[in-house]
Enzyme design. Structure first.
Site, PDB file in Angstrom:
ATOM      1  N   GLU A  13     -13.017   5.023   4.333  1.00 16.02           N
ATOM      2  CA  GLU A  13     -13.228   4.303   5.581  1.00 16.02           C
ATOM      3  C   GLU A  13     -14.502   4.711   6.309  1.00 16.02           C
ATOM      4  OE1 GLU A  13      -8.695   3.622   7.014  1.00 16.02           O
ATOM      5  OE2 GLU A  13      -9.287   5.640   6.519  1.00 16.02           O
ATOM      6  N   ARG A  66     -10.105  -0.476   7.261  1.00 20.22           N
ATOM      7  CA  ARG A  66     -10.941   0.734   7.181  1.00 20.22           C
ATOM      8  C   ARG A  66     -11.035   1.397   8.544  1.00 20.22           C
ATOM      9  NH1 ARG A  66     -14.491  -1.260   2.230  1.00 20.22           N
ATOM     10  NH2 ARG A  66     -14.476   0.771   1.298  1.00 20.22           N
ATOM     11  N   CYS A  67      -9.877   1.626   9.166  1.00 25.70           N
ATOM     12  CA  CYS A  67      -9.889   2.019  10.570  1.00 25.70           C
ATOM     13  C   CYS A  67      -9.579   3.478  10.799  1.00 25.70           C
ATOM     14  CB  CYS A  67      -8.866   1.175  11.319  1.00 25.70           C
ATOM     15  SG  CYS A  67      -7.180   1.571  10.835  1.00 25.70           S
ATOM     16  N   GLN A  73       0.828  -1.211   0.000  1.00 23.77           N
ATOM     17  CA  GLN A  73       0.000   0.000   0.000  1.00 23.77           C
ATOM     18  C   GLN A  73       0.865   1.265   0.000  1.00 23.77           C
ATOM     19  OE1 GLN A  73      -3.329  -2.054   2.873  1.00 23.77           O
ATOM     20  NE2 GLN A  73      -3.504   0.155   2.688  1.00 23.77           N
TER      21      GLN A  73
HETATM   22  N1  MCN Z   1     -13.545   9.875  -3.706  1.00 26.63           N
HETATM   23  C1  MCN Z   1     -14.348  10.767  -4.391  1.00 26.63           C
HETATM   24  N2  MCN Z   1     -14.723  11.944  -3.793  1.00 26.63           N
HETATM   25  C2  MCN Z   1     -14.348  12.228  -2.525  1.00 26.63           C
HETATM   26  C3  MCN Z   1     -13.554  11.311  -1.808  1.00 26.63           C
HETATM   27  C4  MCN Z   1     -13.147  10.139  -2.441  1.00 26.63           C
HETATM   28  O1  MCN Z   1     -14.729  10.484  -5.523  1.00 26.63           O
HETATM   29  N3  MCN Z   1     -14.714  13.372  -1.953  1.00 26.63           N
HETATM   30  C5  MCN Z   1     -13.037   8.654  -4.361  1.00 26.63           C
HETATM   31  C6  MCN Z   1     -11.534   8.768  -4.594  1.00 26.63           C
HETATM   32  O2  MCN Z   1     -11.221   9.446  -5.753  1.00 26.63           O
HETATM   33  C7  MCN Z   1     -11.095   7.320  -4.600  1.00 26.63           C
HETATM   34  C8  MCN Z   1     -12.059   6.673  -3.608  1.00 26.63           C
HETATM   35  O3  MCN Z   1     -13.196   7.542  -3.518  1.00 26.63           O
HETATM   36  O4  MCN Z   1     -11.262   6.770  -5.889  1.00 26.63           O
HETATM   37  C9  MCN Z   1     -11.453   6.528  -2.202  1.00 26.63           C
HETATM   38  O5  MCN Z   1     -10.784   7.712  -1.879  1.00 26.63           O
HETATM   39  P1  MCN Z   1     -10.253   8.118  -0.428  1.00 26.63           P
HETATM   40  O6  MCN Z   1     -11.383   8.270   0.487  1.00 26.63           O
HETATM   41  O7  MCN Z   1      -9.312   9.230  -0.614  1.00 26.63           O
HETATM   42  O8  MCN Z   1      -9.461   6.814   0.092  1.00 26.63           O
HETATM   43  P2  MCN Z   1      -8.107   6.172  -0.480  1.00 26.63           P
HETATM   44  O9  MCN Z   1      -8.131   6.203  -1.933  1.00 26.63           O
HETATM   45  O10 MCN Z   1      -6.948   6.714   0.244  1.00 26.63           O
HETATM   46  O11 MCN Z   1      -8.338   4.663  -0.084  1.00 26.63           O
HETATM   47  C10 MCN Z   1      -8.012   4.164   1.179  1.00 26.63           C
HETATM   48  C11 MCN Z   1      -9.221   3.589   1.883  1.00 26.63           C
HETATM   49  C12 MCN Z   1      -8.770   2.723   2.999  1.00 26.63           C
HETATM   50  S1  MCN Z   1      -7.692   3.377   4.121  1.00 26.63           S
HETATM   51  C13 MCN Z   1      -9.182   1.422   3.104  1.00 26.63           C
HETATM   52  S2  MCN Z   1      -8.687   0.548   4.472  1.00 26.63           S
HETATM   53  C14 MCN Z   1      -9.984   0.818   2.071  1.00 26.63           C
HETATM   54  C15 MCN Z   1     -10.792   1.821   1.310  1.00 26.63           C
HETATM   55  O12 MCN Z   1     -10.018   2.874   0.935  1.00 26.63           O
HETATM   56  N4  MCN Z   1      -9.436  -0.194   1.343  1.00 26.63           N
HETATM   57  C16 MCN Z   1     -10.059  -0.555   0.155  1.00 26.63           C
HETATM   58  N5  MCN Z   1     -11.585   1.316   0.340  1.00 26.63           N
HETATM   59  C17 MCN Z   1     -11.178   0.198  -0.354  1.00 26.63           C
HETATM   60  N6  MCN Z   1     -11.798  -0.172  -1.489  1.00 26.63           N
HETATM   61  C18 MCN Z   1     -11.317  -1.232  -2.186  1.00 26.63           C
HETATM   62  N7  MCN Z   1     -11.961  -1.581  -3.344  1.00 26.63           N
HETATM   63  N8  MCN Z   1     -10.233  -1.944  -1.785  1.00 26.63           N
HETATM   64  C19 MCN Z   1      -9.586  -1.633  -0.644  1.00 26.63           C
HETATM   65  O13 MCN Z   1      -8.507  -2.315  -0.268  1.00 26.63           O
HETATM   66 CU1  CUM Z   2      -6.702   1.533   8.729  1.00 26.95          CU
HETATM   67  S1  CUM Z   2      -7.043   0.428   7.100  1.00 26.95           S
HETATM   68 MO1  CUM Z   2      -6.767   1.669   5.616  1.00 26.95          MO
HETATM   69  O1  CUM Z   2      -5.977   2.837   6.481  1.00 26.95           O
HETATM   70  O2  CUM Z   2      -5.585   1.063   4.669  1.00 26.95           O
END
Ligand code: MCN
Ligand code: CUM
Length: 806
Positions: free
Chosen positions: A760, A384-385, A237
């Site tokens: 998350e 997702r913590c 990651q």
């Molecule tokens: N997004 C959006 N508009 C926003 C916020 C987000 O369209 N205002 C979209 C983003 O562009 C992105 C998605 O939503 O495509 C998730 O964005 P974001 O919330 O920034 O999270 P991350 O991309 O950093 O993803 C990490 C988060 C975590 S920490 C875990 S744990 C988790 C999760 O994402 N693991 C996942 N969702 C998951 N989904 C899948 N399919 N697989 C995982 O391993």
């Molecule tokens: Cu705490 S699970 Mo996500 O932060 O990859």
């Protein structure tokens, strides 16, 4: 089509920019079996590694005899701690400042711990060979209950730390103690509790579970001895962090290390840490001079890699009789297993648990966390913590329900009375956070109206009366949860990983014909980054998203970034993407002015072009400007059109949401059926509403799993239960409820496009919502707090305890 006659709306639609329900571009390859995962990496001469693992949870290793295994044709090597010791690699540093055994050194501390690494010509030979390695154990007493870990006569677990009175987070009270972490004003909090009209106190246990991504953890290490270069493909990651760690551990210069995270089949925090399999594959490849692959099986994944939660939270609220909350006090006993390998930013031993005052304006609070070692696998921050925000929200949202019940008040009314008000933002919480924005009352009210809340309560009352008269055996629960998330780690002044500040990055390059390649320091594991980053750029630069390729995960090409976890990609790398795009737009403006033969102040941006102010028919599109960037520039300007941004956010972002769950529970079978689940999320500016909906569905499904059955438990001997999908509850479409989603939009005031993370949130809010529904169903029978997971057997037991089967 003639560029002049298209309307602005038509031009914007072509871009598929922010706000568009653009279909996921990566799904074209995923749905056709054309993804490229670690296990697809097949190199000439590649060998396969597999682990000999401990059958005991706590034992001394008296001897390891690998001679029979080495005699098996096809076996190339068997590594043990003795081989790693001279390289000083039998222990590795963890993100939490502890060390973890790579291969057990004299002693094993949890069942399935890695003892030896067998390398063979194929996977089957390796699997056969591990059966031939003889390990002689001397069993030691086991600690599985964290409440027993610091007993005066508890068995000593970490002999390597025996003499250490001070750990990375301060003094240790006991040889099985890891840290004590306190936040808030203890005297002021204690004083309020001493004089409060109403006080609640409950132990809320958030049980141990596991993210169990579809693809397990795996890697291929390939040392090219001629070039002196090491290439590692892995399920990472945070690939750049892996490169830095490998360089520091191995002494190989960082530019000679190439880390590639190809497609990843789900991460959920399970793929943040560094595991023995990675270290052993690298060592084996260096020793043997050929590539070595390591692929975990499901049991290994469930029983040895980063678990989630195991937080035991004694939670107290002090309030007035009419429901004004005056103070909060929490003591957490945190079971970290055999090594402290929590994947938190360095300074945060309990993550962001101090967001436990939640969405409420609580004047004073005190939080104390004690971390302890037990004979279990390590981890704790995954799934997702948001770095323990899951646990924090569970504690406050259960406590709110308990307090409401005690006061004889509706819990929504209690929430409304104590919410941080819209005009209080930016809000400084008692435990040190600055909430950037929110509108909680509006969101809660919207959900109440949508679900017909008062009618649900009336129906529930009628069912309770019918139940008391013996006319039905069903209970109805209405679960409410409101959460505030904290995502986007983080300002580098507060957050680092092994000393590297938690900024993130984006690099955007426009080619002469106006198409784009952009690279980020984050790494999608299924979140759809290839789709959504392109939408940010499309809107910022007026180039269609279909003409933009997004790349992540290759440390040779992507700018340094801290990776994807803690829903930080949008808050941090998303911001970097917008800022980099704006740098390009500023240069494009000068080129446009030059082409239009006007001053740069006389041109203005218009969706996909710069036009002369007051003369909209005189314009240059971004495609034309891109071409000019390579052949027709203002005098003295350097050619090309590209930019990079390293973004260090000024603050985190604070998404929030209001959830309601309606549940029916049969007291004779313990079977709970979710009748309705309504989820309103606010993640600020929405980049792709369809992807957000997908994230919410996924997060809620995992919340359903965790609250209603999923668990990693241990028996008294430390045997891990639930380490296969025979026992570990993984909901399918059959069990999963139908989700109704909704949203409000409260943009982040400090984020360049106003976006907050969402990945998350649904999990953070979903777990307390399900648990509140279960607890609410039984509350009128004075059941007290019912611990998760709420599987049918446990719910039947609750009914039995309450005498409902008499
Ligand atoms: N997004 C959006 N508009 C926003 C916020 C987000 O369209 N205002 C979209 C983003 O562009 C992105 C998605 O939503 O495509 C998730 O964005 P974001 O919330 O920034 O999270 P991350 O991309 O950093 O993803 C990490 C988060 C975590 S920490 C875990 S744990 C988790 C999760 O994402 N693991 C996942 N969702 C998951 N989904 C899948 N399919 N697989 C995982 O391993
Ligand atoms: Cu705490 S699970 Mo996500 O932060 O990859």
């Amino acid at each position: 089509m003639n560029e002049m006659i298209r309307t602005q709306a038509e031009r914007a639609e072509v871009l598929q920019g922010m706000g568009c329900k653009r279909k996921r571009t990566e799904d074209i390859r995923f749905t056709q079996g054309r993804g490229n995962y670690v296990d697809d990496v097949k190199l000439p001469g590649m060998l396969f590694g597999d682990f000999v693992r401990s059958s005991h949870a706590h034992a001394r290793i008296k001897s390891i005899d690998a001679s029979k295994a080495l005699a098996l044709p096809g076996v190339k090597a068997v590594l043990t701690a003795a081989d790693l010791k001279p390289l000083n690699l039998h222990y590795m540093p963890t993100l939490a400042g502890d060390v973890a055994a790579v291969l057990a050194d004299e002693k094993v501390l949890f069942q399935n711990q890695e003892i030896a690494f067998v390398v063979a010509e194929d996977r089957y030979i390796a699997a056969d060979a591990i059966e031939l390695v003889d390990v002689e154990y001397e069993a030691l007493p086991v600690v599985v209950d964290p409440f027993q870990a610091m007993a005066p006569d508890a068995p000593l677990l970490r002999e390597d730390l025996k003499e250490k009175r001070v750990g990375p987070h301060g003094e240790r009270k006991h040889y099985n103690h890891i840290f004590n972490w306190q936040v808030g004003d203890k005297p002021a909090t204690d004083a309020v509790f001493a004089n409060a009209e109403v006080v609640t106190k409950d132990l809320f246990t958030y049980h141990r579970t596991h993210p169990s991504p579809l693809e397990t953890c795996q890697c291929v290490a390939s040392m090219d001895k001629v070039k002196g270069e090491l290439t590692i493909w892995g399920t990472f990651q945070a690939p750049h962090v892996v490169r830095t760690v490998v360089s520091l551990l191995s002494g190989i210069a960082e530019h000679k290390i190439h880390v590639i995270a190809p497609d990843i089949g789900g991460g959920f925090g399970n793929k943040v840490g560094v595991y023995p399999g990675y270290v052993c594959s690298v060592v084996a490849s260096i020793v043997l001079g050929v590539p070595v692959k390591w692929v975990e099986d499901r049991m290994e994944n469930l029983s040895t890699t980063s678990f989630a939660r195991d937080y035991h939270m004694t939670t107290e609220l002090a309030a007035t009789k009419d429901g004004k909350i005056l103070a909060m006090r929490i003591h957490v006993l945190a079971d970290h297993g055999a090594f402290d390998a929590c994947a938190d930013p360095s300074k945060w031993p309990a993550g962001f648990m101090n967001i436990c005052t939640g969405s409420y304006d609580i004047p004073v609070a005190h939080l104390e966390v004690d971390g302890v070692y037990t004979n279990k696998a390590s981890g704790g921050v995954a799934y997702r913590c948001s770095f323990r925000v899951t646990e924090a929200v569970y504690a406050i949202e259960r406590a709110i329900e308990v307090l409401a019940h005690r006061l004889g008040m509706d819990s929504v009314e209690l929430r409304m009375k104590n919410f941080i008000r819209a005009e209080q933002f930016p809000y400084h919480s008692a435990l040190g956070w600055e909430y950037d924005s929110g509108n909680y009352h509006f969101a809660m009210q919207k959900v109440m109206d949508a679900v017909g809340y008062s009618a649900l309560r009336a129906e529930q009352k009628a069912i309770q009366e019918a139940f008391s008269r013996g006319e039905t055996r069903q209970l109805m629960g209405v679960g409410v949860a409101f959460f505030t998330e904290i995502v986007g780690a983080g300002p580098s002044r507060n957050c680092d990983i092994l000393g590297v500040g938690m900024f993130d990055s984006a690099e955007i390059r426009i080619h002469p014909t106006g198409s784009i390649v952009a690279r980020m320091g984050t790494k999608s594991q299924g979140q759809g980054h290839e789709t959504t980053y392109a939408q940010i750029i499309a809107t910022e630069l007026g180039i269609p998203a279909d003409d933009i390729t997004i790349e992540e995960g290759n440390t040779d090409t992507a700018p340094y970034g801290l990776g994807t976890y803690g829903s930080r990609s949008t808050p941090v790398a998303g911001a970097a993407t917008a800022v980099a795009a704006r740098k390009i737009r500023a240069k494009a403006q000068m080129i446009a002015a030059h082409l239009l033969e006007v001053s740069e102040y006389d041109v203005e941006w218009d969706i996909d072009r710069f036009r002369v102010k007051g003369l909209p028919e005189k314009f240059k599109t971004m495609k034309e400007i891109a071409w000019a960037a390579y052949n027709n520039l203002p005098p003295g300007m350097e050619p090309g059109l590209e930019a990079v941004n390293y973004y260090d956010p000024p603050n985190m972002t604070y998404p929030f949401g209001a959830y309601v769950c309606v549940m029916d529970i049969d007291v004779d079978t313990g079977v709970a059926k979710t009748r309705r689940f309504y989820a309103l999320d606010d993640c600020g500016t929405r980049i792709n509403p369809m992807i957000i909906e997908g994230q919410v569905h996924g997060g809620l499904t995992e919340a359903f799993a965790v609250s209603m059955g999923q668990e990693i438990s241990y028996d008294a001997q430390g045997n891990v239960m639930g380490a296969s999908f025979m026992d570990f509850f993984l909901p399918t479409a059959v069990e999963t409820p139908k989700w109704e989603t909704d949203f409000t939009v409260t943009p982040s005031p400090h984020h360049p496009i106003g976006a907050k993370g969402v990945g998350e949130s649904p999990h953070v809010g979903g777990v307390p919502c399900f648990s509140n529904a279960v607890n609410d169903a039984f509350a009128f029978l004075e059941a007290g707090h019912i611990q998760m997971p709420h599987d049918a057997w446990r719910l039947w037991s609750v009914a039995d305890r309450l005498g409902l089967h008499a």
